[in-house]
Design an enzyme around this catalytic site. Structure first.
Site: not given
Length: 410
Positions: A350, A196, A380
């Site tokens: 995502d 991320s 995600h």
């Protein structure tokens, strides 16, 4: 007696408040959230998303009341699900590189040769994530790949803003690279990895290290569901997955604004691109346009980018989005061409999926060897849940195993 009734009234009021917030969050997200039909364990994901959004909403209310910040509440909620298991095969050491807290994971078994080194930057949108939350991941990476793992605990919100994460990750990495022999690491086998916003840090730090000729060269970079640019929020994944848990487009942009210290009133201008000068769009669209996304990732109802009317005020308030240390997809070709072998992980469900796809094309166009793993049932943040029972998912282990498999081949 008066004190008893006062306490009863206060407790009742607090319970009513917390219950009211929960009901509001439940109704709001029941109407807006979209869980794809192909998603495995949809009910479990819905519950996890509800808990996540409840913490954010509660934190936002308390922040407006000037009691405490939203990031603080989210971090406290996160700490409730941390299970810090010890691995008898791994030696764990907490220390600091300068002012940056780090955690080292080293296999206890004696090795006759220098080991691989893995530098890992955790995720969390600059709001949550911690050394403890990613402790299990550090343990597994060290044990399964027989590597020395450095987990970096960078500064984050509410007290620290951009470029704090970039600087902490860069400085900790440079310190590690200068002292590899101390940790029994082979200078020719160092991997930088992150998830991320940690994946964003991988890109920015690796690009910065290209010019550091006196340091060992990075052997490979591993970017797991990274966000890599702050210009185009109308990509196919931003449109199709904008209301898919755990990271919705609105929440993503909220986290970005908070980290970059941008007032939340500019969120809509960011979404429609009204803060992007036309010449800037023309300069970078060859790299960040949806034209670079394979057709199979575009649904029938996808609408190509359409920038809103340009606002100079919006641009001046949000121009840190164009900072190279926040949008590494905008780096010059000469820098991209010098990057090491790369492993990219994207998840189908995502909102940031297409950032990884855009970076994949940029790297390949410059001759950088790229491997890619796409989790068809992934969302995600799923990798961070691999050891967070009962909230682990099949995709959590699949992504982790793909990362381990790649690193073992380096």
């Amino acid at each position: 007696m008066a004190v008893f009734w006062l306490l009863t009234w206060l407790i009742g009021g607090l319970l009513t408040f917390f219950l009211g917030v929960f009901v509001w969050v439940f109704i709001q997200h029941l109407l807006t959230i979209e869980i794809p039909s192909t998603m495995k364990h949809p009910v479990k994901l819905w519950i996890l998303h509800l808990i996540f959004q409840y913490s954010i909403t509660l934190g936002t209310i308390l922040e407006k009341l000037r009691i405490c910040s939203m990031p603080t509440i989210l971090q406290l909620s996160q700490d409730l699900i941390i299970i810090k298991k010890k691995d008898p095969n791994v030696l764990v050491t907490d220390t600091h590189f300068g002012t940056v807290p780090v955690r080292l994971f080293r296999p206890k078994e004696v090795s006759s040769k220098l080991r691989r080194g893995i530098i890992f930057y955790h995720g969390g949108g600059a709001v949550c994530g911690s050394l403890d939350f990613y402790h299990g991941l550090g343990n597994v990476l060290a044990h399964e790949t027989d590597s020395v793992v450095l987990l970096v605990g960078y500064r984050k919100l509410p007290d620290h803003h951009h470029p704090a994460i970039y600087l902490d990750c860069l400085n900790a990495s440079i310190h590690f690279l200068k002292n590899l022999q101390t940790y029994g690491v082979d200078p020719s086998r160092v991997v930088i990895s992150g998830e991320s916003i940690g994946g964003l840090s991988v890109a920015t730090v690796t690009q910065a290290l290209v010019s550091q000729a006196m340091l060992p060269q990075i052997r490979a970079q591993v970017l797991i569901t990274p966000g890599l640019q702050g210009i185009n929020f109308q990509l196919p994944s931003c449109q199709q997955k904008q209301n898919v848990p755990l990271l919705t487009r609105d929440l993503m942009i909220t986290f970005i604004c908070r980290y970059l210290n941008i007032d939340l009133s500019w969120k809509n201008a960011i979404v429609i691109g009204a803060c992007v000068p036309l010449d800037t769009w023309k300069k970078y669209s060859k790299w960040i346009s949806s034209d670079n996304i394979p057709k199979r990732f575009k649904s029938k109802n996808f609408h190509p980018e359409f920038l809103g009317p340009f606002s100079k005020t919006a641009y001046l308030e949000t121009k840190t989005l164009l900072d190279a240390n926040f949008s590494p997809l905008l780096a010059d070709d000469k820098i991209i061409a010098q990057l090491p072998d790369t492993f990219l992980v994207s998840c189908e469900h995502d909102v940031l999926r297409d950032d990884a796809l855009l970076y994949k094309k940029r790297l390949e166009d410059q001759g950088v060897p790229v491997s890619w793993y796409h989790a068809e049932d992934g969302f995600h943040g799923c990798i961070s849940l691999f050891d967070k029972q009962p909230f682990s998912f099949p995709c959590s282990m699949n992504v982790l195993n793909a990362v381990i498999h790649y690193i073992k081949g380096v």
